[in-house]
Design an enzyme around this catalytic site. Structure first.
Site, PDB file in Angstrom:
ATOM      1  CD  GLU A 182      -3.039  -1.038   0.165  1.00  0.00           C
ATOM      2  OE1 GLU A 182      -3.037  -0.056  -0.606  1.00  0.00           O
ATOM      3  OE2 GLU A 182      -3.867  -1.968   0.092  1.00  0.00           O
ATOM      4  NE  ARG A 215      -3.658   2.821  -0.840  1.00  0.00           N
ATOM      5  CZ  ARG A 215      -4.924   2.739  -0.489  1.00  0.00           C
ATOM      6  NH1 ARG A 215      -5.572   3.805  -0.092  1.00  0.00           N
ATOM      7  NH2 ARG A 215      -5.563   1.588  -0.502  1.00  0.00           N
ATOM      8  CG  ASP A 218      -6.200  -7.264  -7.400  1.00  0.00           C
ATOM      9  OD1 ASP A 218      -5.170  -7.597  -6.789  1.00  0.00           O
ATOM     10  OD2 ASP A 218      -6.966  -6.370  -6.985  1.00  0.00           O
ATOM     11  CD  GLU A 232     -10.716  -1.402  -8.536  1.00  0.00           C
ATOM     12  OE1 GLU A 232     -11.872  -1.035  -8.226  1.00  0.00           O
ATOM     13  OE2 GLU A 232      -9.753  -1.345  -7.742  1.00  0.00           O
ATOM     14  CB  THR A 275      -1.978  -1.234  -9.215  1.00  0.00           C
ATOM     15  OG1 THR A 275      -3.278  -1.804  -9.153  1.00  0.00           O
ATOM     16  CG2 THR A 275      -1.375  -1.174  -7.826  1.00  0.00           C
TER      17      THR A 275
HETATM   18  C1  DMJ Z   1      -6.250   0.645  -4.905  1.00  0.00           C
HETATM   19  O1  DMJ Z   1      -5.458   0.827  -3.808  1.00  0.00           O
HETATM   20  C2  DMJ Z   1      -5.516  -0.011  -6.021  1.00  0.00           C
HETATM   21  O2  DMJ Z   1      -6.186   0.174  -7.201  1.00  0.00           O
HETATM   22  C3  DMJ Z   1      -5.303  -1.474  -5.784  1.00  0.00           C
HETATM   23  O3  DMJ Z   1      -4.717  -2.103  -6.869  1.00  0.00           O
HETATM   24  C4  DMJ Z   1      -6.614  -2.141  -5.495  1.00  0.00           C
HETATM   25  N1  DMJ Z   1      -7.347  -1.488  -4.467  1.00  0.00           N
HETATM   26  C5  DMJ Z   1      -7.502  -0.067  -4.507  1.00  0.00           C
HETATM   27  C6  DMJ Z   1      -8.665   0.455  -5.310  1.00  0.00           C
HETATM   28  O4  DMJ Z   1      -9.750  -0.317  -5.342  1.00  0.00           O
END
Ligand code: DMJ
Length: 673
Positions: free
Chosen positions: A304, A308, A437, A573, A662
């Site tokens: 995370e 981020r 994912d 998403e 992501t």
């Molecule tokens: C985000 O932190 C990122 O997109 C991650 O890959 C999946 N979860 C959240 C958004 O849903």
């Protein structure tokens, strides 16, 4: 001539020097005589009267004084030299990685060498005060001309009514233009260097800013204005009640902490840049400069904080050219490195960034597969920028290891991996949702980031998509929607997380990069399904998880929702995939679907006093049960992808030049095709 007899007769000579100037010497017997000939003769006589030792010492002294004079002259000259060269150095943007050459005049700041002190993290190096000057560098043409963003806003002014705040921002922008080059949407990645550990040919020249500037600017349209307005509303709540904290609690007008690192603020930085929210960006930048401190005794989740914080700082550095963000990225990057000190080199899930210790969750020594395989884009880019290969080495090793592992099912991976043995655990369960994912997403994106040369990544990606087709695809009833279910020990489950809706976008990106057209067909089918996960629900917002009906039943829709799954966390998403689909097909229906979703967010999740909230019940329009939390990804991802979806400007984060991590933070493709 000096003879032995004369020596014996004369008084013993002393080995010292005495220089006596008698009046006689100064003024001759005949009074003052200052003729040149007399002076030359008199000096010569005096010199001859000195002993050999005296003469040598005098010569030595002269030589010594001359050398001192030369040295002190050159060292006094240095400060002057650096003063006169300083302004030039400030503007220079040459790469500092040895052996790497810019292929073209740099548009973004040069990659910087890692600070040698940072190598000793985190035990020895205290957080340094934010020293680097706040300099936005860019091509001179951008500093004197209005940016494309300026022009877009102006075009919009001329043609119709504009949201008031945007006009205000535009005015402020103009007043400060002489100080800062606000590049807005004219964004060229710094792709001119390559990762230190990967040897490839001279990178190709990215399209020049000059050429791009000559294109007609694309005006911001009304839907984009609505996104700006939504962002400002969300930001107001964050600023009023949660400033500098991780997440806004918009109903209780307070905040929650996860890592205590201003998560929402960092996640939102590049969104503000892309949306052109200069004033907000500047304020947030100040907070980063003065308040963002990583030297804290706090446990953070490696994944995370990488996607981020590290991702957000790196992309903001690329977009703004402001070295402050690179310094902060290096700092957090170094502090996360202890996570890789495990017996298998598969990283632990948690790191204490102040103490430099890492550990798995309390109940297991496993890490999540998606987490350990979705930090690569960020660490690889950090190596490229710093010239320090340790970041890339650590994450590449994870990918290489996972590539060789057994326990996959036609390329599909289990959800857990053990940090001691390096083996997959909890075998037999396969999903494209939570815990797996972004493994699939990062296979493709790393391959693109690295210039499509790392064949193992592509191999794993292609195999996995075949695995999805073979094991996880089904069609629902009555609408025959193609969806991605799950497989548990041979049993298919028609369950699909909203998280899986990243997949249509990723498939489309692969097809755009030359992979089989099948992938685009599948993307088109899946994005329709993801849209239906919104459209078939009472609020027009998707739940966290749906179950698809495999058999037609009278009065039943395709989508079923279990009570425990009917929350919506403002996730990105589907909007993310809509953005890719619109970019690659130009089909306006994708914009229209996104517009519906934005309106429903406004209807059911907007909190009047500022901010948006996740909700507990997407099936109850009269009471969606607000949860009192705005996740950082709503600003970092959802609104950013909305804005990009509504744009018709393919150069607004050009997908041939950038790859999104992501968490929707764009990072440059190293050697664009
Ligand atoms: C985000 O932190 C990122 O997109 C991650 O890959 C999946 N979860 C959240 C958004 O849903």
């Amino acid at each position: 001539m000096y003879s032995a007899a004369a020596a014996a007769a004369s008084p013993p000579r002393r080995d010292f020097i005495s220089i006596t100037l008698s009046p006689e010497d100064a003024v001759g017997a005949g009074g003052y005589n200052n003729s040149k000939a007399w002076r030359r003769r008199s000096c010569w006589r005096k010199w001859k009267q000195l002993s050999r030792l005296q003469r040598s010492v005098i010569l030595f002294l002269f030589a010594f004084l001359a050398v001192c004079g030369v040295i002190s002259y050159t060292s006094m000259g240095e400060p002057w030299k650096s003063v006169t060269n300083k302004s030039l150095d400030d503007q220079r943007t040459e790469p500092e990685i040895p052996g790497l050459k810019l292929a073209n005049p740099a548009v973004l700041p040069a990659p910087q060498k890692a600070d040698a002190n940072l190598g000793n993290y985190p035990e020895l190096s205290p957080q340094k005060p934010p020293k680097p000057p706040h300099v936005r560098r860019g091509p001179s043409n951008l500093q004197i001309k209005p940016s494309r963003r300026d022009v877009r806003l102006k075009t919009r002014h001329d043609s119709s009514r504009v949201v008031e705040e945007v006009v205000q921002a535009d005015k402020e922008e103009k007043t400060e233009k002489s100080v800062i080059s606000w590049r807005g949407a004219v964004i060229e990645p710094d792709q001119s260097t390559e990762p230190p550990s990967i040897k490839i040919k001279e990178p190709e020249k990215p399209s020049s800013v000059e050429a791009e500037d000559q294109k007609e600017p694309v005006p911001i349209n009304e839907r984009q204005m609505a996104v700006i307005e939504a962002f400002r509303h969300a930001w107001k709540g964050y600023k009023d009640f949660a400033w500098g904290h991780d997440e806004l609690k918009p109903l209780s007008k307070s905040y929650s902490e996860w890592f205590g690192l201003g998560l929402t603020l960092i996640d939102a930085l590049d969104t503000m840049w892309i949306l052109g929210l200069k004033e907000e960006f500047e304020e947030a930048r100040k907070w980063v400069a003065n308040n963002l401190v990583f030297d804290k005794n706090v446990d953070v989740n490696l994944f995370e904080s990488t996607i981020r914080i590290l991702g957000g700082l790196l992309s903001t550095y690329h977009l703004s050219g402001d070295s402050l963000f690179l310094e902060k990225a290096k700092d957090i990057g170094n502090r996360l490195m202890p996570a890789f000190k495990t017996p298998s080199k598969i990283p632990y899930s948690d790191v204490n960034i102040g103490r430099g210790t890492a550990h798995p969750p309390r109940w297991t020594s496993d890490s999540t597969v998606a987490e350990v395989t979705s930090i690569q884009l960020e660490f690889r880019e950090l190596s490229r920028l710093t010239g320090d290969e340790k970041f890339q080495k650590a994450v590449d090793e994870v990918m290489k290891h996972v590539h060789t592992l057994s326990g996959k099912n036609d390329g599909l991976v289990p959800m857990f991996i053990n940090t001691n043995s390096g083996q997959f655990t909890h075998l037999g369960v396969y999903t494209l949702g939570a815990r797996a994912d972004s493994y699939y997403e990062y296979l493709l994106k790393q391959w693109i980031q690295g210039g499509k040369k790392e064949n193992e990544l592509l191999e794993d990606y292609m195999r996995a998509i075949e695995g999805v087709k073979k094991h996880l695809l089904q069609r629902s009833q009555p609408k025959k929607l193609t969806f991605v279910g799950e497989l548990a020990h041979g049993h298919f489950s028609a369950k699909m997380d909203h998280l899986v809706c990243f997949l249509p976008g990723t498939l489309a990106l692969g097809a755009h990069n030359g992979l089989t057209a099948d992938h685009m067909k599948l993307a088109e089918a899946l994005i329709e399904t993801c849209y239906q996960m919104y459209a078939q629900v009472e609020t027009g917002l998707s739940p966290e998880i749906v179950h698809f009906n495999l058999h037609a039943q009278k009065g039943h829709k395709d989508v079923e929702i279990k009570p425990a799954d009917r929350h919506n966390l403002l996730r990105p998403e589907t909007v993310e995939s809509l953005f890719y689909m619109y970019r690659f097909t130009g089909d306006k229906k994708y914009q229209d679907w996104g517009w519906e979703i934005l309106q429903n967010f406004n209807k059911y999740t907007r909190v009047p006093t500022g901010g948006y909230t996740s909700i507990n019940n997407v099936q109850n329009p009269s009471n969606p049960e607000p949860r009192d939390k705005m996740e950082s990804f709503f600003l970092g991802e959802t609104l950013k992808y909305m804005f990009l979806l509504f744009s018709d400007d393919v150069d607004l984060i050009n997908l041939d030049k950038y790859v999104f991590n992501t968490e929707a933070h764009p990072l440059p493709i190293w050697a664009p095709a």
